[in-house]
Structure formats: C-alpha cells, structure tokens
Design a protein around this motif. Sequence first.
Motif, mmCIF file in Angstrom:
data_model
loop_
_atom_site.group_PDB
_atom_site.id
_atom_site.type_symbol
_atom_site.label_atom_id
_atom_site.label_comp_id
_atom_site.label_asym_id
_atom_site.label_seq_id
_atom_site.Cartn_x
_atom_site.Cartn_y
_atom_site.Cartn_z
ATOM 1 N N THR A 58 19.566 74.524 27.098
ATOM 2 C CA THR A 58 20.885 74.193 26.575
ATOM 3 C C THR A 58 21.135 75.047 25.337
ATOM 4 N N TYR A 59 22.372 75.436 25.163
ATOM 5 C CA TYR A 59 22.732 76.364 24.097
ATOM 6 C C TYR A 59 24.051 75.917 23.487
ATOM 7 N N TYR A 60 24.172 76.097 22.160
ATOM 8 C CA TYR A 60 25.345 75.600 21.448
ATOM 9 C C TYR A 60 25.870 76.645 20.464
ATOM 10 N N ASN A 65 26.830 72.893 16.912
ATOM 11 C CA ASN A 65 25.398 72.601 16.986
ATOM 12 C C ASN A 65 25.044 71.409 16.098
ATOM 13 N N PHE A 106 27.385 83.204 27.963
ATOM 14 C CA PHE A 106 27.889 82.707 26.691
ATOM 15 C C PHE A 106 29.286 83.255 26.385
#
Length: 124
Positions: A58-60, A65, A106
Amino acid sequence: QVQLVESGGGLVQAGGSLRLSCAASGRPLSSYHMGWFRQAPGKEREWVASITRSSGGTYYSNAVNGRVTISRDNAKNTMYLQMNSLKPEDTAVYYCAADSGAAVGFTLNEYDYWGQGTQVTVSS
C-alpha cells in the motif's frame, strides 16, 4: 474490461471520517492494481493512494499519509478508502481507478479504467 462505481462520499466536519467504496464489475478486481485519486475545484487530478493486486503493498501521498488507509476485498470485488482526521483541503471529487500494468502505478497515465467519482466535502 472492468467497470468501477464509487460510493460513500458526503459532507463531513473537519476532524471527521468517511469510508469510500469502489465496486468493480465486468472483470475480477484481483486482475488489477488499484488506486484512489482526487480532484479539487480548479486543480489537477492528483494521486492519493494505491494498493497492489494481492494487497501486499500500500502506498500513500504525503498529503494523506497517516490519515488514510486503502484496502481491498477481492472476494467482494470492492476496494475501500478509510479517511480519518479529515481537513477542509481534502474536499474534492474522489475517483477510483484500475491499473492492468505489471507494477502498481502512482500517476494518472498508468491507470486504464476510472469510476465516475464521489464528492467529499469537509467543512471547517
């Protein structure tokens, strides 16, 4: 191809929470990396968060974040975005998107399918 429908948006006071959902149909959600984007009035659409096909990653964005959690339930063909500690600057139309590429994306150009969006409004 997959069809995506977002829900769960609304009006909330600053500091509140919302949970957005993205329901997929047409193809299994597990076929795609998934992402959330948002677009505020007068601004470009921006990336918020991404999750890999198997939920292994998972990426923010820096802007969310620590306040947002992206998750998915492939058995239910649904992805989620839990948003806490909402701020007025989070006000935007939120879009879910599906990425059929090999690596999770992204940027807007990496996503192939988009939902129609759901409005999130945070009042101060």
